[in-house]
Motif scaffolding. Structure first.
Motif, PDB file in Angstrom:
ATOM      1  N   SER A  19       0.804  -1.370  -0.167  1.00 11.10           N
ATOM      2  CA  SER A  19      -0.321  -0.161  -0.025  1.00 11.10           C
ATOM      3  C   SER A  19       0.714   1.537  -0.096  1.00 11.10           C
ATOM      4  O   SER A  19       0.316   2.368  -0.194  1.00 11.10           O
ATOM      5  N   SER A  20       1.953   1.137  -0.022  1.00  7.83           N
ATOM      6  CA  SER A  20       3.188   2.584  -0.237  1.00  7.83           C
ATOM      7  C   SER A  20       2.442   3.083  -1.679  1.00  7.83           C
ATOM      8  O   SER A  20       2.782   3.948  -1.992  1.00  7.83           O
ATOM      9  N   ARG A  21       2.278   2.374  -2.203  1.00  3.27           N
ATOM     10  CA  ARG A  21       1.637   2.624  -3.644  1.00  3.27           C
ATOM     11  C   ARG A  21       1.043   2.421  -4.566  1.00  3.27           C
ATOM     12  O   ARG A  21       0.001   1.740  -3.944  1.00  3.27           O
ATOM     13  N   ARG A  25      -2.400   1.702  -2.078  1.00  6.16           N
ATOM     14  CA  ARG A  25      -2.235   3.143  -1.510  1.00  6.16           C
ATOM     15  C   ARG A  25      -4.203   3.763  -1.412  1.00  6.16           C
ATOM     16  O   ARG A  25      -4.509   3.856  -0.493  1.00  6.16           O
ATOM     17  N   VAL A  40       0.326   0.411   6.903  1.00  3.21           N
ATOM     18  CA  VAL A  40       0.126   0.556   5.826  1.00  3.21           C
ATOM     19  C   VAL A  40       1.290  -0.267   5.722  1.00  3.21           C
ATOM     20  O   VAL A  40       2.498  -0.427   6.065  1.00  3.21           O
ATOM     21  N   THR A  52       3.130   8.586   1.711  1.00  2.00           N
ATOM     22  CA  THR A  52       1.785   7.903   2.558  1.00  2.00           C
ATOM     23  C   THR A  52       0.468   7.387   3.946  1.00  2.00           C
ATOM     24  O   THR A  52       0.000   7.715   3.492  1.00  2.00           O
ATOM     25  N   GLU A  55      -0.434  10.593   4.512  1.00  2.00           N
ATOM     26  CA  GLU A  55      -2.215  11.258   3.860  1.00  2.00           C
ATOM     27  C   GLU A  55      -2.992  10.586   4.686  1.00  2.00           C
ATOM     28  O   GLU A  55      -4.275  10.299   5.197  1.00  2.00           O
TER      29      GLU A  55
END
Ligand SMILES: NC(=O)c1ccc[n+]([C@@H]2O[C@H](COP(=O)([O-])OP(=O)(O)OC[C@H]3O[C@@H](n4cnc5c(N)ncnc54)[C@H](OP(=O)(O)O)[C@@H]3O)[C@@H](O)[C@H]2O)c1
Length: 256
Positions: A19-21, A25, A40, A52, A55
């Motif tokens: 979930s970094s990108r 994400r 994450v 990330t 956010e």
């Protein structure tokens, strides 16, 4: 069941791998927006993961980051353990990270095959084995695997990747029957072509992009955010009667 609360995840804790990108994400942000504390995950610490997390924390301040390279067999269980240690429990597991190697079938090495099966299938099974007992104890859980339209429509240059996603979807149907009595749903979200880092190079070629677009009935590539609605459905009370499903998010690309 009050309808306005169906997607409310306040008090829930979630882990989203990869979930970094990209799609992971977007799903992490969606879960956080609905109130879940989110772990994450990325392979390494760094500015991408930090950005990330920042956010996600804006939406859900208790959220944390966990690190792990899923090609290392011990990492899958450890990531779950780290998430539980940081968040207290784990109610939602999204197995999203994958490795995708493009190579003609005759060139695939043993190492290529093992890497993709390890990250895309074995790690998913290990994470579920680590996360399910807590969910069983609380009699509530949501497990979502991220597959691919290639489960049904394999690409000639991604034989093992496609097979790993089919295997994962088979695991989902198997475990839906076994985990259902404990209040745990498990489903698979199968994206079509979504504009993320892994597609940038291939789709930069306009002729290739046009050919691929023609395979999609809706005639456009998806954004990572296009996967969020389906993920929230399958990770919340809104989806409490859906298990063992394979939900294709591909603009019609998954059709035979
Ligand atoms: N994009 C598409 O068109 C598409 C289509 C069908 C299915 N999918 C599936 O959707 C999921 C997400 O894809 P995406 O396109 O969003 O991916 P992406 O943008 O390439 O991001 C990959 C994510 O997975 C992590 N990751 C990569 N290798 C890993 C490893 N060995 N161990 C642990 N984590 C690893 C990365 O971490 P780092 O940032 O640390 O590298 C990153 O967070 C995948 O399961 C993919 O197969 C995507």
């Amino acid at each position: 069941m009050p309808h306005h609360n169906l997607f409310n995840l306040s008090g829930r804790a979630a882990l989203v791998t990869g979930s970094s990108r990209g799609i992971g994400r977007a799903i992490a942000l969606g879960l956080a927006e609905c109130g879940a504390a989110v772990a994450v995950h990325g392979t390494k610490p760094g500015p991408v993961l930090d950005a990330t997390l920042a956010e996600v924390q804006q939406l859900s301040p208790r959220s944390v980051a966990v690190i792990g390279e899923l090609s290392e067999p011990a990492a899958a269980e450890r990531i779950v353990t780290d998430a539980v240690a940081a968040l207290g429990t784990l109610d939602i597991l999204v197995a999203n990270a994958s490795v995708q190697l493009r190579k003609s079938w005759a060139q695939i090495t043993q190492a290529d095959a093992e890497l993709q099966m390890q990250v895309n299938f074995h790690a998913t099974l290990r994470m579920i084995q680590a996360a399910a007992p807590g969910m069983q104890h609380r009699q509530w859980g949501r497990i979502l695997t991220v597959g691919s339209v290639q489960q049904q429509r394999p690409h000639p240059d991604m034989l093992v990747y496609a097979a790993s996603k089919s295997a994962q979807e088979n695991l989902v149907r198997n475990l839906a029957k076994q985990l259902g009595p404990d209040g745990i749903t498990i489903n698979n979200l199968a994206p079509g072509v979504i504009l993320t880092d892994r597609n940038t190079d291939v789709l930069a070629d306009e002729a290739t992009a046009a050919r691929v677009r023609d395979l999609i009935p809706l005639r456009f590539f998806g954004e990572a955010e296009d996967c969020v609605g389906a993920a929230l459905l399958l990770c919340s009370d809104a989806g409490r009667y859906i298990t063992g499903a394979d939900l294709v998010v591909g603009g019609g690309m998954g059709l035979p």
